[in-house]
Design an enzyme around this catalytic site. Structure first.
Site, PDB file in Angstrom:
ATOM      1  N   ASP A 153       0.823  -1.213   0.000  1.00 58.23           N
ATOM      2  CA  ASP A 153       0.000   0.000   0.000  1.00 58.23           C
ATOM      3  C   ASP A 153       0.860   1.267   0.000  1.00 58.23           C
ATOM      4  OD1 ASP A 153       0.817  -0.618   2.701  1.00 58.23           O
ATOM      5  OD2 ASP A 153      -0.660   0.800   3.465  1.00 58.23           O
TER       6      ASP A 153
ATOM      7  N   GLU B 138       0.073  -1.147   5.598  1.00 57.84           N
ATOM      8  CA  GLU B 138       1.114  -0.764   6.561  1.00 57.84           C
ATOM      9  C   GLU B 138       0.997   0.687   6.954  1.00 57.84           C
ATOM     10  OE1 GLU B 138       4.993   0.828   7.931  1.00 57.84           O
ATOM     11  OE2 GLU B 138       3.896   1.414   6.145  1.00 57.84           O
TER      12      GLU B 138
END
Ligand SMILES: [Zn+2]
Length: 357
Positions: free
Chosen positions: A75, A129
């Protein structure tokens, strides 16, 4: 969508970085990129591939004595007029170029092109994350399938500008309360001023000599700071309560309990409540694969000052370090970019480490 991670793209870490950047994957929207990564991994006959949510894991099972993890999050932070990627000279710009699709590209390329690494390798590509921990793919998998993460050593491919950043500092937040006696400020001698009492707390923090500690050759620099203060009742009232929020960043040779004891020692005599704590992680550079990794990089390691997922690996008993081509100062920056030369160098370093026998 046709998978942009074609064999030609997978052959070149720079092209692969760019292709990954150009698949939008802001946190909680990683399905498309996870699908592409999973498809590529499943096509490699030497890997066994698993998926949990939008986290994809692939592993070799060659019966080697040592297993290492290469991990990267899929991400990015929200786009900021920096999508898709652009290239100017030796710089690739775009959301995720530095943090951390260039690192993800290292792992994905090795996963596909290195059927017989010298250690067994677990390639771990995880979701979410950049947001709260309860969404973090590493947290979710360590709860649901802890066996996926069994390993002797982990490299987290976060941006470090091609250096080894080892371990990480712990962080603790605490609230210190000073109390007094409320009174009308016209007759203040009847009261005790809690805001004035905070002065001594602030003096101790301002005068605090923070430690510098060297562990396995990495220096960690601690810090203890007031980060917020709150007190006062009204413009004509001597206040009876003041709260000072303190953040203590501590080197990884202290446990959270030791850090708390030290904080209480510095602020002895005051009411103190710990509100939040995340432990640090020792650098763990004495493990054999870590020493060999350092030799492959050929530069001295430095201590990680912030908190990263290295700490989550440490909590699982796996020594871990950060290594990636991006400049950590550019992460989350609208001008985020990565030096193309650093991508080539880092990919060569990892290949040298895993391919040599
Ligand atoms: Zn990152």
């Amino acid at each position: 969508m046709e998978n942009p991670l074609t064999p030609e793209v997978l052959a070149d870490p720079v092209a692969l970085t760019r292709a990954l950047v150009d698949i939008e994957s802001v946190s909680l929207d990683e399905k498309a990129i996870a699908d592409c990564v999973e498809e590529v991994l499943r096509a490699a006959p030497h890997l066994t591939t698993y998926r949990h949510g939008n986290t994809v894991m692939a592993r070799t099972d060659l019966g080697r004595a040592t297993r290492v993890v290469l991990a990267g999050h899929l991400d990015t932070v929200p786009l900021n007029n920096n999508f898709p990627s652009t290239v100017r000279g030796d710089l690739m710009y775009g959301c995720g170029t530095s943090d951390m699709k260039s690192g993800v590209a290292f792992a994905l390329q090795l996963a596909v092109h290195l059927p017989d690494p010298r250690y067994d390798v677990t390639y771990f590509f995880y979701e979410a994350e950049e947001i709260e921990s309860r969404y973090n793919g590493l947290t979710l998998v360590s709860a649901a399938h802890p066996e996926w993460l069994e390993a002797d050593f982990a490299v987290l491919l976060e941006p470090t500008y091609g250096l080894v950043e080892a371990g990480c500092q712990g962080t603790m937040r605490a609230t210190v309360v000073t109390t007094g006696v409320r009174a009308h400020s016209a007759r203040s001698w009847h009261g005790v001023n809690a805001v004035h009492a905070a002065g001594e707390v602030l003096r101790r923090l301002a005068g605090y000599q923070a430690r510098r500690v060297t562990i396995d050759g990495c220096e960690y620099r601690e810090g203890m700071n007031a980060v917020r203060i709150h007190g006062g009742v009204a413009g004509n009232v001597v206040p009876d309560r003041c709260e000072i929020e303190v953040n203590y960043r501590f080197a990884p040779d202290r446990t959270p309990a030791e850090a708390e004891a030290h904080l209480r020692e510095v602020l002895a005599g005051y009411e103190l409540t710990v509100t939040d704590c995340a432990p640090g992680a020792l650098p763990g550079l004495d493990a054999l694969p870590a020493r060999e990794f350092l030799a492959a990089v050929g530069a001295a390691p430095v201590g990680k000052l912030g908190w990263t997922d290295v700490s989550r690996f440490a909590a699982l008993g796996i020594p871990a370090l950060n290594f990636g081509p991006g400049d950590p100062n550019l992460a989350h920056h609208p001008d985020e970019h990565v030096e193309i030369g650093k991508i080539r160098d880092g990919a060569a370093t990892l290949h040298r480490w895993l391919a040599s026998t």
